[in-house]
Scaffold this active site. Structure first.
Site, mmCIF file in Angstrom:
data_model
loop_
_atom_site.group_PDB
_atom_site.id
_atom_site.type_symbol
_atom_site.label_atom_id
_atom_site.label_comp_id
_atom_site.label_asym_id
_atom_site.label_seq_id
_atom_site.Cartn_x
_atom_site.Cartn_y
_atom_site.Cartn_z
ATOM 1 N N GLU A 96 0.837 -1.186 0.000
ATOM 2 C CA GLU A 96 0.000 0.000 0.000
ATOM 3 C C GLU A 96 0.876 1.241 0.000
ATOM 4 O O GLU A 96 1.921 1.270 0.651
ATOM 5 C CB GLU A 96 -0.873 0.036 1.255
ATOM 6 C CG GLU A 96 -1.845 -1.099 1.310
ATOM 7 C CD GLU A 96 -2.850 -0.931 2.433
ATOM 8 O OE1 GLU A 96 -3.627 -1.857 2.644
ATOM 9 O OE2 GLU A 96 -2.864 0.119 3.090
ATOM 10 N N CYS A 109 3.727 8.092 1.563
ATOM 11 C CA CYS A 109 4.290 7.069 2.448
ATOM 12 C C CYS A 109 4.585 5.827 1.614
ATOM 13 O O CYS A 109 3.675 5.226 1.050
ATOM 14 C CB CYS A 109 3.278 6.781 3.554
ATOM 15 S SG CYS A 109 3.889 5.616 4.757
ATOM 16 N N CYS A 116 8.196 -7.696 6.909
ATOM 17 C CA CYS A 116 9.361 -7.198 7.643
ATOM 18 C C CYS A 116 9.836 -8.295 8.583
ATOM 19 O O CYS A 116 9.019 -9.000 9.171
ATOM 20 C CB CYS A 116 8.995 -5.940 8.433
ATOM 21 S SG CYS A 116 10.404 -5.223 9.317
ATOM 22 N N CYS A 120 8.373 -6.170 15.366
ATOM 23 C CA CYS A 120 8.005 -5.295 16.481
ATOM 24 C C CYS A 120 6.602 -5.701 16.943
ATOM 25 O O CYS A 120 5.731 -5.982 16.109
ATOM 26 C CB CYS A 120 8.032 -3.832 16.050
ATOM 27 S SG CYS A 120 9.659 -3.320 15.471
ATOM 28 N N CYS A 123 3.273 -3.926 15.554
ATOM 29 C CA CYS A 123 3.216 -3.594 14.130
ATOM 30 C C CYS A 123 2.598 -4.731 13.321
ATOM 31 O O CYS A 123 3.037 -5.871 13.420
ATOM 32 C CB CYS A 123 4.621 -3.292 13.633
ATOM 33 S SG CYS A 123 4.712 -3.036 11.845
ATOM 34 N N CYS A 345 -1.722 4.931 9.916
ATOM 35 C CA CYS A 345 -0.421 4.337 10.183
ATOM 36 C C CYS A 345 -0.548 2.980 10.881
ATOM 37 O O CYS A 345 -1.327 2.830 11.812
ATOM 38 C CB CYS A 345 0.324 5.288 11.088
ATOM 39 S SG CYS A 345 2.009 4.884 11.285
HETATM 40 N N1 SAH Z 1 10.451 -0.144 9.604
HETATM 41 C C1 SAH Z 1 10.530 1.256 9.706
HETATM 42 C C2 SAH Z 1 9.555 2.006 8.839
HETATM 43 C C3 SAH Z 1 8.168 1.469 8.731
HETATM 44 S S1 SAH Z 1 7.170 1.559 10.194
HETATM 45 C C4 SAH Z 1 10.410 1.683 11.150
HETATM 46 O O1 SAH Z 1 10.082 0.852 12.005
HETATM 47 O O2 SAH Z 1 10.705 2.840 11.425
HETATM 48 C C5 SAH Z 1 6.695 3.286 10.214
HETATM 49 C C6 SAH Z 1 6.275 3.783 11.595
HETATM 50 O O3 SAH Z 1 4.975 3.295 11.942
HETATM 51 C C7 SAH Z 1 7.216 3.339 12.696
HETATM 52 O O4 SAH Z 1 7.544 4.376 13.554
HETATM 53 C C8 SAH Z 1 6.391 2.292 13.385
HETATM 54 O O5 SAH Z 1 6.835 2.084 14.655
HETATM 55 C C9 SAH Z 1 4.995 2.845 13.289
HETATM 56 N N2 SAH Z 1 3.950 1.851 13.534
HETATM 57 C C10 SAH Z 1 3.956 0.558 13.185
HETATM 58 N N3 SAH Z 1 2.819 -0.058 13.584
HETATM 59 C C11 SAH Z 1 2.079 0.880 14.206
HETATM 60 C C12 SAH Z 1 0.791 0.865 14.833
HETATM 61 N N4 SAH Z 1 0.046 -0.246 14.889
HETATM 62 N N5 SAH Z 1 0.331 2.014 15.352
HETATM 63 C C13 SAH Z 1 1.070 3.135 15.293
HETATM 64 N N6 SAH Z 1 2.285 3.214 14.726
HETATM 65 C C14 SAH Z 1 2.795 2.096 14.175
HETATM 66 FE FE1 SF4 Z 2 9.343 -3.709 10.707
HETATM 67 FE FE2 SF4 Z 2 7.037 -2.802 11.654
HETATM 68 FE FE3 SF4 Z 2 9.183 -2.905 13.239
HETATM 69 FE FE4 SF4 Z 2 9.092 -1.095 11.249
HETATM 70 S S1 SF4 Z 2 7.748 -1.183 13.025
HETATM 71 S S2 SF4 Z 2 10.812 -2.442 11.802
HETATM 72 S S3 SF4 Z 2 7.959 -2.277 9.690
HETATM 73 S S4 SF4 Z 2 8.125 -4.670 12.312
#
Ligand code: SAH
Ligand code: SF4
Length: 370
Positions: A96, A109, A116, A120, A123, A345
């Site tokens: 997306e 974005c 990934c 995390c 996420c 996000c």
């Molecule tokens: N992998 C990279 C970039 C993609 S994630 C990173 O982790 O920075 C982009 C942003 O969205 C990151 O700051 C991540 O922590 C945040 N994010 C991911 N899942 C989320 C969620 N469920 N709610 C709010 N922010 C989230």
């Molecule tokens: Fe990967 Fe999601 Fe962690 Fe970003 S926030 S590094 S996309 S698992």
């Protein structure tokens, strides 16, 4: 049957590579300038559109090269102006891409990987595991598709895409070379001409790659911190066990110190109810970040079905913000945009897997629309 050699996709080639490509064909290097403009500024995907090149050269190019972008399977605008595309990269894989207009600014974005590997806990991308890196063509292809949607338009202040953030699916620094090639095209005057200050890599903290990045580019940097101490960050961002907070912030300082201008890093902090949203977390964060040129972006957690975490109340988020502001930091709360089209996000994936019901809906929507 004779094997058909795969054609070179010119979409993901930054200028230097494109020049080398034309030299390898025995052609002049300046052809790269023409082709870059055709592809990225005029949205061309067919060599016959390139009328300032001879038919002989166009035919020669058609034999060895192609301009192949992602296939758009879904394209919808939200009530607040946010626009989302689902782009199919290969049979089972889509990503997306979201454009968020805000006054004169339009922030796109962009995704860097399918899935990934860093997992995390908050996420939805991480929950799906890792599938593969996107090619440079697939990364810049997202910008190409979005820009084509607004053609023709004159260059100037009303450009639809003024900023790009590598904050879609994936960890950009684990797909280093392709992300750097794509970002070079974003900044290239013959392509999108976006200022280096307005192209941002967001990373969860791949420390050696932050140093490498500083050697090859000077884009802006966002650090996904989410916790003020290692104990808590280990639980939220497993990569922290390898590169703890002190090392990550030291690498961030080194990166900023190399930049030719005074620029701040963005510290991203996803606020999760009952996990990292207390005033004492904010106070600890203020101490940890002391001396780092930065602004803090608070992102209220966006829930998704596989997660037990909850979004904090706006009051809790504002209280958190106030502690940081009182300590002298610029801290902003990211407002959720595009809720009605699931573009918020953290909702950027999970929904695009071909096997999910949601994706079935995308495909149905596409099939029924004219
Ligand atoms: N992998 C990279 C970039 C993609 S994630 C990173 O982790 O920075 C982009 C942003 O969205 C990151 O700051 C991540 O922590 C945040 N994010 C991911 N899942 C989320 C969620 N469920 N709610 C709010 N922010 C989230
Ligand atoms: Fe990967 Fe999601 Fe962690 Fe970003 S926030 S590094 S996309 S698992």
């Amino acid at each position: 049957m004779t094997a058909v050699a795969e054609k070179t996709n010119l979409l993901g080639m930054p200028k230097a590579k494109m020049e080398a490509f034309f030299e390898s064909l025995g052609e002049k290097r300046f052809r790269a300038t023409q082709v870059l403009q055709w592809i990225h500024q005029r949205g061309a995907d067919d060599f016959d559109q390139m009328t300032n090149m001879s038919k002989v050269l166009r035919d020669k190019l058609k034999e060895v090269a192609e301009i192949r972008g992602p296939e758009v399977v879904y394209d919808e605008s939200s009530k607040d102006g946010t626009r989302k595309w689902v782009m199919r990269m290969d049979n089972g894989n889509s990503v997306e891409t979201v454009l968020i207009p805000d006054g004169e600014r339009g922030t796109l974005c962009v995704s860097s990987q399918i899935g990934c590997s860093l997992d995390c806990t908050f996420c939805s991308t991480g929950k799906r595991g890792f599938n593969r890196n996107l090619t440079a063509a697939e990364i810049i292809g997202q910008v190409w598709v979005a820009r084509k949607a607004f053609m023709p338009f004159a260059p100037g202040p009303d450009r639809p895409i003024t900023n790009v953030v590598m904050m879609g699916m994936g960890e950009p620094l684990l797909n280093f070379d392709n992300v750097v090639d794509a970002m070079n095209l974003m900044m290239e005057d013959l392509a999108y001409g976006i200022s280096k200050r307005r192209v941002t890599v967001s990373t969860s903290g791949v420390v050696p790659a932050i140093d490498r990045l500083g050697e090859v580019t000077d884009v802006s940097l966002a650090i996904s911190l989410h916790a003020p101490n290692d104990e808590l960050r280990n639980q939220l961002v497993p990569l922290n066990k390898k590169y703890p907070i002190a090392e990550l912030l030291a690498a961030t300082r080194r990166y900023l110190a190399r930049l030719p201008d005074k620029r701040k890093a963005t510290i991203e902090y996803t606020v999760i109810e009952g996990v990292n949203d207390q005033p004492e977390h904010a106070r600890e964060l203020a101490i940890v970040l002391r001396g780092l040129p930065c602004k803090i972006n608070l992102i209220p957690f966006n829930p998704f079905p596989e997660s037990d975490f909850r979004r904090p109340s706006m009051n809790a988020t504002r209280r958190f913000q106030a502690v940081l502001n009182e300590a002298g930091y610029i801290a902003t709360v990211r407002t959720t945009r595009g809720d009605d089209i699931d573009a918020a996000c953290g909702q950027l994936v999970g929904r695009v897997d071909d096997r999910t019901k949601r994706s079935q809906r995308y495909i149905q929507v596409q099939q029924v629309s004219p």
